[in-house]
Design an enzyme around this catalytic site. Structure first.
Site, mmCIF file in Angstrom:
data_model
loop_
_atom_site.group_PDB
_atom_site.id
_atom_site.type_symbol
_atom_site.label_atom_id
_atom_site.label_comp_id
_atom_site.label_asym_id
_atom_site.label_seq_id
_atom_site.Cartn_x
_atom_site.Cartn_y
_atom_site.Cartn_z
ATOM 1 N N GLY A 1 0.753 -1.251 0.000
ATOM 2 C CA GLY A 1 0.000 0.000 0.000
ATOM 3 C C GLY A 1 0.777 1.290 0.000
ATOM 4 O O GLY A 1 0.181 2.369 -0.143
ATOM 5 N N GLU B 1 4.141 -6.533 1.737
ATOM 6 C CA GLU B 1 3.600 -6.887 0.412
ATOM 7 C C GLU B 1 3.558 -5.697 -0.541
ATOM 8 O O GLU B 1 2.499 -5.373 -1.098
ATOM 9 C CB GLU B 1 2.177 -7.440 0.560
ATOM 10 C CG GLU B 1 2.042 -8.662 1.440
ATOM 11 C CD GLU B 1 0.580 -9.049 1.661
ATOM 12 O OE1 GLU B 1 -0.334 -8.306 1.232
ATOM 13 O OE2 GLU B 1 0.346 -10.098 2.284
ATOM 14 N N PRO B 2 4.681 -5.014 -0.744
ATOM 15 C CA PRO B 2 4.619 -3.864 -1.649
ATOM 16 C C PRO B 2 4.487 -4.295 -3.100
ATOM 17 O O PRO B 2 5.052 -5.316 -3.504
ATOM 18 C CB PRO B 2 5.983 -3.189 -1.433
ATOM 19 C CG PRO B 2 6.902 -4.314 -1.090
ATOM 20 C CD PRO B 2 6.060 -5.284 -0.279
ATOM 21 N N GLY B 3 3.726 -3.556 -3.872
ATOM 22 C CA GLY B 3 3.629 -3.797 -5.308
ATOM 23 C C GLY B 3 4.022 -2.526 -6.028
ATOM 24 O O GLY B 3 5.119 -2.386 -6.563
ATOM 25 N N ARG B 4 3.108 -1.570 -5.971
ATOM 26 C CA ARG B 4 3.296 -0.305 -6.675
ATOM 27 C C ARG B 4 4.660 0.337 -6.418
ATOM 28 O O ARG B 4 5.325 0.794 -7.351
ATOM 29 C CB ARG B 4 2.198 0.668 -6.220
ATOM 30 C CG ARG B 4 2.203 1.981 -6.971
ATOM 31 C CD ARG B 4 1.254 2.992 -6.304
ATOM 32 N NE ARG B 4 0.004 2.436 -5.893
ATOM 33 C CZ ARG B 4 -1.115 2.423 -6.630
ATOM 34 N NH1 ARG B 4 -1.119 2.970 -7.817
ATOM 35 N NH2 ARG B 4 -2.230 1.895 -6.157
ATOM 36 N N ARG C 1 -5.764 3.075 -15.620
ATOM 37 C CA ARG C 1 -5.765 3.826 -14.365
ATOM 38 C C ARG C 1 -6.425 5.213 -14.471
ATOM 39 O O ARG C 1 -7.212 5.573 -13.597
ATOM 40 C CB ARG C 1 -4.352 3.940 -13.794
ATOM 41 C CG ARG C 1 -3.690 2.574 -13.539
ATOM 42 C CD ARG C 1 -2.468 2.652 -12.631
ATOM 43 N NE ARG C 1 -2.843 3.034 -11.284
ATOM 44 C CZ ARG C 1 -2.741 4.233 -10.789
ATOM 45 N NH1 ARG C 1 -2.224 5.207 -11.511
ATOM 46 N NH2 ARG C 1 -3.148 4.495 -9.573
ATOM 47 N N TYR D 1 -9.569 5.238 -12.019
ATOM 48 C CA TYR D 1 -9.330 5.898 -10.721
ATOM 49 C C TYR D 1 -9.067 7.402 -10.865
ATOM 50 O O TYR D 1 -8.530 8.021 -9.956
ATOM 51 C CB TYR D 1 -8.112 5.292 -10.014
ATOM 52 C CG TYR D 1 -8.026 3.797 -10.057
ATOM 53 C CD1 TYR D 1 -8.896 3.003 -9.318
ATOM 54 C CD2 TYR D 1 -7.051 3.174 -10.829
ATOM 55 C CE1 TYR D 1 -8.793 1.625 -9.362
ATOM 56 C CE2 TYR D 1 -6.948 1.791 -10.873
ATOM 57 C CZ TYR D 1 -7.830 1.023 -10.138
ATOM 58 O OH TYR D 1 -7.730 -0.339 -10.193
ATOM 59 N N CYS E 1 -13.913 3.485 -27.957
ATOM 60 C CA CYS E 1 -15.177 4.203 -28.092
ATOM 61 C C CYS E 1 -15.839 4.452 -26.747
ATOM 62 O O CYS E 1 -16.916 3.914 -26.450
ATOM 63 C CB CYS E 1 -16.088 3.415 -29.015
ATOM 64 S SG CYS E 1 -15.276 3.143 -30.586
#
Ligand code: LLP
Length: 393
Positions: free
Chosen positions: A212, A253-256, A292, A296, A322
């Site tokens: 996060g 648990e880092p991802g970004r 994204r 978001y 479209c």
């Protein structure tokens, strides 16, 4: 095509590994943020573990590096029988269980396989994290985790099963969180629970603090101010303070944070058109390649790959799909572009390719990994043949 920097991915992982080197910890990269095999292998070879949410992601870890399977934690609110069976067989580190029903299923499948399943309950700490509502997870109103107040009773019940081994507690409050206070608050609640559980007689060894940690999508390549090392230091200081003296093995648990800024999406300008007062730069990439902004309202910096003069324009950068939601930027001041120009959408390494789709029957882009002065194709561009292969007439 997506382009990634191997060096930055390694550096970011290492920042985490070093910040959490004492007490012992495992950094489990969130596979959902970028699941390309070559990137998973690079991370595995740098000692990463993995946070997976499906049997598909488990298979990716296996193909990237079998030896990393023992460093896998399995999260997700809806695990299926085949996924649990595959993870038990692979001998993963920990199941992050999100409901009582899932725990009962896990016990039955462990019995069928004749192995004990190590598990952590993912608790919902009821902590507010200031981020986009679609990626906030730590409140009672969200579908994630188990009410922290119910956890002790569930562990007590689980401990009676010889097929379940209560081994940890986990939490994840959301994504793209820019301040450390919500992490500190959530982890503190979990640490208190670990102490209570130990008093109840369970040997709880793992505390999974989830992922996060956010990045700065407004950071400019020409005027960078985002200090990744400091961000990780602040984050680890907060987590380590909340777990001080606990003598638990931390899981992160880092991802970004590991991959977002290591990747860009390159796209070519097809047309530039004027509709009334507005100028639209139409690119060959679209929301199916990078969703994204549409999903978001996310901001991605856009740079021309070749800088030509200083002539600026205020434009919308949009794809060919479209839908009016198919945009990358609105009313953005940037270098005036012309058909044929290449643009780079920055910070696209996380939740870019991983969330791409074939909407509008568009084939997905290629991926390239840059290592030093070498660039290597790690996924060829999808063809129409690939795309239609599974269909039956
Ligand atoms: N652990 C769990 C249990 C998660 O659900 C997630 C992300 C992570 C770790 C990794 O979070 P990170 O460190 O990457 O923030 N598609 C959205 C983000 C969705 C995040 C979902 N869960 C976006 O593009 O912003």
């Amino acid at each position: 095509m997506y382009v990634y920097s191997a060096r930055q991915i390694r550096e970011r992982l290492q920042l985490f590994q070093e910040a959490f080197s004492s007490p012992a910890s495992t950094v489990c990269f969130a596979v959902k943020s970028n699941s390309s095999l070559a990137i998973l292998r690079l991370l595995a070879q740098s000692g990463a573990g993995f946070d997976i949410v499906s049997g598909g992601e488990l298979e990716r870890v296996r193909r990237a590096d079998k030896a990393a399977l023992k460093r896998v934690v399995f999260s997700g609110a809806g695990k299926q029988v085949w996924e649990i069976d595959a993870a038990l067989k692979a001998g993963i580190l920990l199941f992050n269980v999100e409901s009582e029903a899932e725990l009962e299923l896990l016990a039955r499948r462990a019995e069928a396989a004749g192995v004990r399943a190590r598990f952590a309950l993912r608790v919902n700490p009821d902590v507010f994290a200031d981020t986009h509502p679609y990626i906030s997870t730590g409140l009672r109103e969200h579908k994630f985790g188990i009410d922290i107040g119910l956890a002790r009773a569930i562990y007590r019940k689980a401990a009676k099963s010889k097929w379940l081994e209560p081994a940890g507690v986990s939490v994840h409050i959301g994504s793209q969180i820019r301040t450390v206070d919500p992490f500190a608050a959530a982890v503190k609640r979990v640490a208190d629970l670990v102490l209570e559980l130990r008093r109840d007689g369970h040997s709880i060894h793992y505390l999974d603090a989830g992922g996060g940690l956010g990045i700065d999508y407004n950071d400019r390549l020409d005027r960078p101010h985002f200090d990744a090392a400091k961000k990780v230091r602040d984050y680890s200081a907060a987590v380590l303070r909340a777990t001080a003296g606990l003598d638990a093995h931390l899981l992160l648990e880092p991802g970004r944070f590991v991959v977002a800024q290591a990747g860009a999406l390159l796209t070519r300008v097809l047309f530039v058109k004027q509709n009334g007062a507005k100028t639209f730069v139409i690119t060959d990439a679209a929301m199916n390649d990078l969703i994204r902004p549409a999903l978001y309202q996310a901001h991605h910096e856009i740079l021309p790959v070749v800088r030509r003069g200083k002539s600026q324009a205020v434009v919308d950068v949009v794809g060919p799909v479209c839908e009016s939601g198919d945009f990358f930027a609105r009313d953005r001041e940037m270098q005036r572009s012309a058909p044929g120009d290449l643009l780079a959408l920055l910070d696209a390494g996380a939740y870019g390719m991983a969330q791409s789709s074939n909407y509008n029957t568009r084939t997905r882009p290629a991926e390239v990994l840059v290592e030093g002065d070498k660039a290597r194709l790690i996924r060829r561009r999808e063809t129409l043949k690939d795309l239609l292969a599974g269909e039956i007439l």
